[in-house]
Scaffold this motif. Sequence first.
Motif, PDB file in Angstrom:
ATOM      1  N   ARG A 156      40.604  37.438  52.766  1.00 54.11           N
ATOM      2  CA  ARG A 156      39.270  38.029  52.948  1.00 54.11           C
ATOM      3  C   ARG A 156      38.940  38.167  54.414  1.00 54.11           C
ATOM      4  NH1 ARG A 156      37.309  34.695  48.999  1.00 54.11           N
ATOM      5  NH2 ARG A 156      36.361  33.307  50.514  1.00 54.11           N
ATOM      6  N   SER A 157      39.195  37.098  55.195  1.00 51.95           N
ATOM      7  CA  SER A 157      38.818  37.127  56.607  1.00 51.95           C
ATOM      8  C   SER A 157      39.646  38.137  57.392  1.00 51.95           C
ATOM      9  CB  SER A 157      38.947  35.738  57.236  1.00 51.95           C
ATOM     10  OG  SER A 157      40.303  35.381  57.359  1.00 51.95           O
ATOM     11  N   LEU A 158      40.904  38.387  56.967  1.00 53.65           N
ATOM     12  CA  LEU A 158      41.750  39.363  57.663  1.00 53.65           C
ATOM     13  C   LEU A 158      41.601  40.765  57.077  1.00 53.65           C
ATOM     14  CD1 LEU A 158      44.993  37.239  58.064  1.00 53.65           C
ATOM     15  CD2 LEU A 158      43.406  37.883  59.861  1.00 53.65           C
ATOM     16  N   GLY A 159      40.842  40.877  55.989  1.00 49.05           N
ATOM     17  CA  GLY A 159      40.602  42.188  55.391  1.00 49.05           C
ATOM     18  C   GLY A 159      41.854  42.794  54.774  1.00 49.05           C
ATOM     19  N   MET A 160      42.660  41.967  54.082  1.00 48.84           N
ATOM     20  CA  MET A 160      43.881  42.497  53.470  1.00 48.84           C
ATOM     21  C   MET A 160      43.982  42.089  52.008  1.00 48.84           C
ATOM     22  SD  MET A 160      46.708  40.069  55.243  1.00 48.84           S
ATOM     23  CE  MET A 160      47.800  39.693  53.910  1.00 48.84           C
ATOM     24  N   ASP A 161      44.840  42.776  51.286  1.00 46.80           N
ATOM     25  CA  ASP A 161      45.027  42.546  49.857  1.00 46.80           C
ATOM     26  C   ASP A 161      46.041  41.422  49.644  1.00 46.80           C
ATOM     27  OD1 ASP A 161      45.120  42.804  47.158  1.00 46.80           O
ATOM     28  OD2 ASP A 161      45.529  44.952  47.142  1.00 46.80           O
ATOM     29  N   PRO A 162      45.747  40.433  48.779  1.00 48.20           N
ATOM     30  CA  PRO A 162      46.700  39.326  48.541  1.00 48.20           C
ATOM     31  C   PRO A 162      48.021  39.766  47.912  1.00 48.20           C
ATOM     32  CG  PRO A 162      44.550  38.827  47.576  1.00 48.20           C
ATOM     33  CD  PRO A 162      44.503  40.229  48.055  1.00 48.20           C
ATOM     34  N   ILE A 163      48.096  41.005  47.423  1.00 48.18           N
ATOM     35  CA  ILE A 163      49.319  41.486  46.770  1.00 48.18           C
ATOM     36  C   ILE A 163      50.495  41.513  47.745  1.00 48.18           C
ATOM     37  CG2 ILE A 163      49.111  43.992  47.134  1.00 48.18           C
ATOM     38  CD1 ILE A 163      49.822  42.427  43.744  1.00 48.18           C
ATOM     39  N   TYR A 164      50.218  41.651  49.060  1.00 46.61           N
ATOM     40  CA  TYR A 164      51.296  41.659  50.060  1.00 46.61           C
ATOM     41  C   TYR A 164      51.974  40.302  50.168  1.00 46.61           C
ATOM     42  CZ  TYR A 164      49.591  46.202  51.435  1.00 46.61           C
ATOM     43  OH  TYR A 164      49.216  47.518  51.416  1.00 46.61           O
ATOM     44  N   LEU A 165      51.299  39.252  49.689  1.00 42.64           N
ATOM     45  CA  LEU A 165      51.882  37.911  49.697  1.00 42.64           C
ATOM     46  C   LEU A 165      52.540  37.587  48.358  1.00 42.64           C
ATOM     47  CD1 LEU A 165      48.806  36.200  51.329  1.00 42.64           C
ATOM     48  CD2 LEU A 165      50.921  36.792  52.470  1.00 42.64           C
ATOM     49  N   GLY A 166      52.476  38.546  47.421  1.00 42.78           N
ATOM     50  CA  GLY A 166      53.046  38.312  46.095  1.00 42.78           C
ATOM     51  C   GLY A 166      52.056  37.656  45.151  1.00 42.78           C
ATOM     52  N   ILE A 167      50.781  37.605  45.545  1.00 43.26           N
ATOM     53  CA  ILE A 167      49.755  36.959  44.732  1.00 43.26           C
ATOM     54  C   ILE A 167      48.892  38.051  44.114  1.00 43.26           C
ATOM     55  CG2 ILE A 167      47.726  35.464  44.816  1.00 43.26           C
ATOM     56  CD1 ILE A 167      49.153  34.090  47.219  1.00 43.26           C
ATOM     57  N   ASP A 168      48.810  38.070  42.782  1.00 48.87           N
ATOM     58  CA  ASP A 168      48.030  39.133  42.153  1.00 48.87           C
ATOM     59  C   ASP A 168      46.655  38.664  41.690  1.00 48.87           C
ATOM     60  OD1 ASP A 168      49.135  37.576  40.238  1.00 48.87           O
ATOM     61  OD2 ASP A 168      49.933  39.189  39.004  1.00 48.87           O
ATOM     62  N   LYS A 169      46.083  37.758  42.453  1.00 57.92           N
ATOM     63  CA  LYS A 169      44.702  37.332  42.178  1.00 57.92           C
ATOM     64  C   LYS A 169      43.781  38.174  43.045  1.00 57.92           C
ATOM     65  CE  LYS A 169      45.562  32.458  41.250  1.00 57.92           C
ATOM     66  NZ  LYS A 169      45.359  31.118  41.770  1.00 57.92           N
ATOM     67  N   LYS A 170      42.537  38.251  42.627  1.00 59.03           N
ATOM     68  CA  LYS A 170      41.536  38.938  43.426  1.00 59.03           C
ATOM     69  C   LYS A 170      40.395  37.965  43.681  1.00 59.03           C
ATOM     70  CE  LYS A 170      42.455  43.454  43.866  1.00 59.03           C
ATOM     71  NZ  LYS A 170      43.674  43.494  44.605  1.00 59.03           N
ATOM     72  N   SER A 171      39.823  38.066  44.862  1.00 56.04           N
ATOM     73  CA  SER A 171      38.671  37.234  45.173  1.00 56.04           C
ATOM     74  C   SER A 171      37.409  37.984  44.771  1.00 56.04           C
ATOM     75  CB  SER A 171      38.654  36.939  46.673  1.00 56.04           C
ATOM     76  OG  SER A 171      37.481  36.256  46.998  1.00 56.04           O
ATOM     77  N   ASN A 172      36.504  37.299  44.103  1.00 58.68           N
ATOM     78  CA  ASN A 172      35.262  37.938  43.690  1.00 58.68           C
ATOM     79  C   ASN A 172      34.210  37.906  44.789  1.00 58.68           C
ATOM     80  OD1 ASN A 172      36.342  38.391  41.180  1.00 58.68           O
ATOM     81  ND2 ASN A 172      35.619  36.442  40.362  1.00 58.68           N
ATOM     82  N   ARG A 173      34.446  37.053  45.762  1.00 51.68           N
ATOM     83  CA  ARG A 173      33.460  36.916  46.833  1.00 51.68           C
ATOM     84  C   ARG A 173      33.604  38.032  47.853  1.00 51.68           C
ATOM     85  NH1 ARG A 173      34.116  30.584  48.334  1.00 51.68           N
ATOM     86  NH2 ARG A 173      33.577  29.752  46.302  1.00 51.68           N
ATOM     87  N   GLU A 174      32.499  38.373  48.434  1.00 53.28           N
ATOM     88  CA  GLU A 174      32.505  39.351  49.524  1.00 53.28           C
ATOM     89  C   GLU A 174      32.422  38.593  50.836  1.00 53.28           C
ATOM     90  OE1 GLU A 174      32.771  42.755  49.718  1.00 53.28           O
ATOM     91  OE2 GLU A 174      33.397  42.529  47.636  1.00 53.28           O
ATOM     92  N   LEU A 175      33.047  39.135  51.856  1.00 50.66           N
ATOM     93  CA  LEU A 175      33.005  38.506  53.169  1.00 50.66           C
ATOM     94  C   LEU A 175      31.650  38.798  53.797  1.00 50.66           C
ATOM     95  CD1 LEU A 175      34.659  36.965  55.281  1.00 50.66           C
ATOM     96  CD2 LEU A 175      35.325  39.155  56.215  1.00 50.66           C
ATOM     97  N   LYS A 176      30.921  37.729  54.140  1.00 46.90           N
ATOM     98  CA  LYS A 176      29.597  37.908  54.752  1.00 46.90           C
ATOM     99  C   LYS A 176      29.784  37.985  56.259  1.00 46.90           C
ATOM    100  CE  LYS A 176      27.017  35.608  51.149  1.00 46.90           C
ATOM    101  NZ  LYS A 176      27.927  34.828  50.323  1.00 46.90           N
ATOM    102  N   ARG A 177      29.871  39.206  56.741  1.00 46.57           N
ATOM    103  CA  ARG A 177      30.059  39.388  58.172  1.00 46.57           C
ATOM    104  C   ARG A 177      29.066  40.445  58.655  1.00 46.57           C
ATOM    105  NH1 ARG A 177      35.868  40.726  59.506  1.00 46.57           N
ATOM    106  NH2 ARG A 177      36.151  38.491  59.612  1.00 46.57           N
ATOM    107  N   ALA A 178      28.395  40.132  59.720  1.00 43.34           N
ATOM    108  CA  ALA A 178      27.452  41.098  60.276  1.00 43.34           C
ATOM    109  C   ALA A 178      28.240  42.323  60.750  1.00 43.34           C
ATOM    110  CB  ALA A 178      26.703  40.467  61.447  1.00 43.34           C
ATOM    111  N   ASN A 179      27.619  43.467  60.690  1.00 42.01           N
ATOM    112  CA  ASN A 179      28.293  44.699  61.118  1.00 42.01           C
ATOM    113  C   ASN A 179      28.330  44.798  62.634  1.00 42.01           C
ATOM    114  OD1 ASN A 179      28.793  45.477  58.543  1.00 42.01           O
ATOM    115  ND2 ASN A 179      26.960  46.754  58.348  1.00 42.01           N
TER     116      ASN A 179
END
Length: 197
Positions: free
Chosen positions: A13-36
């Motif tokens: 989440r913090s790096l803004g990438m999909d976990p599928i690149y690590l071979g993990i097919d889970k998804k995070s339901n949380r959104e990253l709370k970062r100011a624009n």
Amino acid sequence: MAVDRVPVLKRCRSLGMDPIYLGIDKKSNRELKRANRKVSEYGQQLREKQKAKFIYGVLEKPFRNYYAKASKMNGMVGTNLMILLETRLDNVVFRLGLARTRKEARQIVDHKHVLVNGKRVNIPSYLVKAGDVIEICEKSKSAQRYKDILEVTAGRMVPAWLEADQENLRGTVKEMPTRDEIDVPVNEMLIVELYSK
């Protein structure tokens, strides 16, 4: 030995990438709370470096050594760096579908289950060459673990530069990969800019 124990989905989440690149097919339901807020040029370069280190499971010092080695090779430094990371033994085991994730591939290599050209190799950072044959040793082939792994990784695409024989738990490095065949979401030119300061 230093180990990165950061929770995977949180780091993705913090790096803004999909976990599928690590071979993990889970998804995070949380959104990253970062100011624009605008990310500086240095911030973008640092994020790309952290992304590459995280995907391949490499810590800072070995990563810097890979960069130094890549800068001594012929051709583009960024492309050489990605090829060096991609031809690590743990990554090749993952790409061949002999492990679910890169971390699992690293563990398989550490536990002396992998043979390269018939010789046992237990160094995850071992760099493979064109023509190398990678296989799981005979003693481990019958283990239930590998049957489970093959069920999970059966549909995974094997890159064109590798040839996999999943029934016999082995694979061959046909040629060294080109940058186009490496499908990780990293802009290596930003890493080169960061290190060349």
